[in-house]
Write an enzyme that holds these catalytic residues in place. Sequence first.
Site, PDB file in Angstrom:
ATOM      1  N   ASP A 188       1.003  -1.218   0.136  1.00 22.16           N
ATOM      2  CA  ASP A 188       0.384   0.092  -0.051  1.00 22.16           C
ATOM      3  C   ASP A 188       0.907   1.331  -0.047  1.00 22.16           C
ATOM      4  O   ASP A 188       1.679   1.295   1.019  1.00 22.16           O
ATOM      5  CB  ASP A 188      -0.753   0.025   1.200  1.00 22.16           C
ATOM      6  CG  ASP A 188      -1.636   1.293   1.192  1.00 22.16           C
ATOM      7  OD1 ASP A 188      -2.660   1.355   0.342  1.00 22.16           O
ATOM      8  OD2 ASP A 188      -1.778   1.814   2.326  1.00 22.16           O
ATOM      9  N   GLU A 273      -1.824  -1.645  -6.052  1.00 24.83           N
ATOM     10  CA  GLU A 273      -3.271  -1.014  -6.581  1.00 24.83           C
ATOM     11  C   GLU A 273      -2.833  -0.353  -7.882  1.00 24.83           C
ATOM     12  O   GLU A 273      -1.744   0.088  -8.125  1.00 24.83           O
ATOM     13  CB  GLU A 273      -3.541  -0.013  -5.775  1.00 24.83           C
ATOM     14  CG  GLU A 273      -4.222  -0.510  -4.287  1.00 24.83           C
ATOM     15  CD  GLU A 273      -4.529   0.504  -3.247  1.00 24.83           C
ATOM     16  OE1 GLU A 273      -6.117   0.780  -3.132  1.00 24.83           O
ATOM     17  OE2 GLU A 273      -3.842   1.267  -2.766  1.00 24.83           O
ATOM     18  N   ASP A 354      -3.118   1.587   7.041  1.00 25.31           N
ATOM     19  CA  ASP A 354      -2.254   1.089   6.113  1.00 25.31           C
ATOM     20  C   ASP A 354      -2.013  -0.415   5.884  1.00 25.31           C
ATOM     21  O   ASP A 354      -1.934  -0.861   5.102  1.00 25.31           O
ATOM     22  CB  ASP A 354      -1.036   2.297   6.307  1.00 25.31           C
ATOM     23  CG  ASP A 354      -1.268   3.744   6.113  1.00 25.31           C
ATOM     24  OD1 ASP A 354      -2.460   4.020   5.234  1.00 25.31           O
ATOM     25  OD2 ASP A 354      -0.657   4.535   6.538  1.00 25.31           O
TER      26      ASP A 354
END
Length: 397
Positions: A188, A273, A354
């Site tokens: 992330d 992502e 996170d």
Amino acid sequence: MTTGVKRAFKYRFYPTEVQAAELSRTFGCVRKVYNLALAARTQAWARQERVSYHQTSAMLTAWKKSEELAYLNEVSSVPLQQALRHLQTAFANFFGKRAKYPRFKSRKKSRKSAEYTTSAFRFRDGRLTLAKMAEPLEIVWSRPLPEGASPSTVTASKDAAGRWYVSLLCEDPSVRPLPPTHAAVGVDVGLDHLLTLSTGEKVSNPRHERRDGARLATAQRQLGRKAKGEGANRAKARRKVAKVYARITDRRRDHLHKLTTRLVRENQTIVIEDLAVQNMVKNGSLARAISDAAWSDFRSMLEYKARWYGRAVIAIDRWFPSSKLCSACGSLQDTMPLNVRAWTCDCGTAHDRDVNAAKNILAVGLTATVCGAGVRPQRSTPGGQSAMKQKTPRREP
């Protein structure tokens, strides 16, 4: 995957006055030919016609014979032909919807470079001599080339800070797939921490631009005081600004290279992502911080190194609610403002925002590898999951 990978080895070099003058002329001629060919193809495009590389090559021959462009004969013809090939590649990417329409090269802003193929340089005993030059370049060999390497192309360039570089494209037989491992990690990206891994590890954000902010501001103020134009003082001040930016860029890329190499070596599967960074930098309050974090560079480095070493990089749907989803029970929170960095789920699990997001990114990425689809939680049933279409990961043209 092939055992031999084409790699570019980039080195600093220090040209003599004669060599610098020759390269500067070559850079200018390369830019001129590229712009002339782009103008010709743009005019033909307006007439709904297409111009091929061979047609622009014939144009180049005619340009050299004209009195106005006779100076094109003073430099090696190979970099000029390579400029036409690069333009052809740019149009192929445009027609393939992989890039925007090619743009004209600017004398001040565009990269100054010239590419030489094997017929336009000589490489013997670690000494490189380019066409139209009597002496070899004084190269600082900061790292050795692969044993027995024979460069297929050589690119000479000069950056805005006035530094000269030469890049040698060679086949590197040492790049081979790493031994398989069962390790997988979710990543992330963020601003407070550059990376948060599903293992709980957090990588701090160096904020390179902020660290050199005072030096950059001083250099920019000095540049702003110089009269606009082509004066020597303004050019000197501009180089000072460019040197600060070059320092920032070099440190940022070095940090990202070390991070991506470690992730690829330690993990078989890396899940990230699929962020739309170009859209995110439109946020005026976060644009500078996002650009300094260089998320796009991180992804591109990760992807090509994974291809080199036989690893897998999975990009999940950018709309997957990784931060709002409990990685323990699967329940989805209604809202999750950015200022909430820790929260407790109804099931009693305390989450770091996170780390929780990284765990969810890993879970959905591994699910995608099994069923070939992305996964989103059903809003009506906490903990339920449904397979939905996964956005195809970005590929290099």
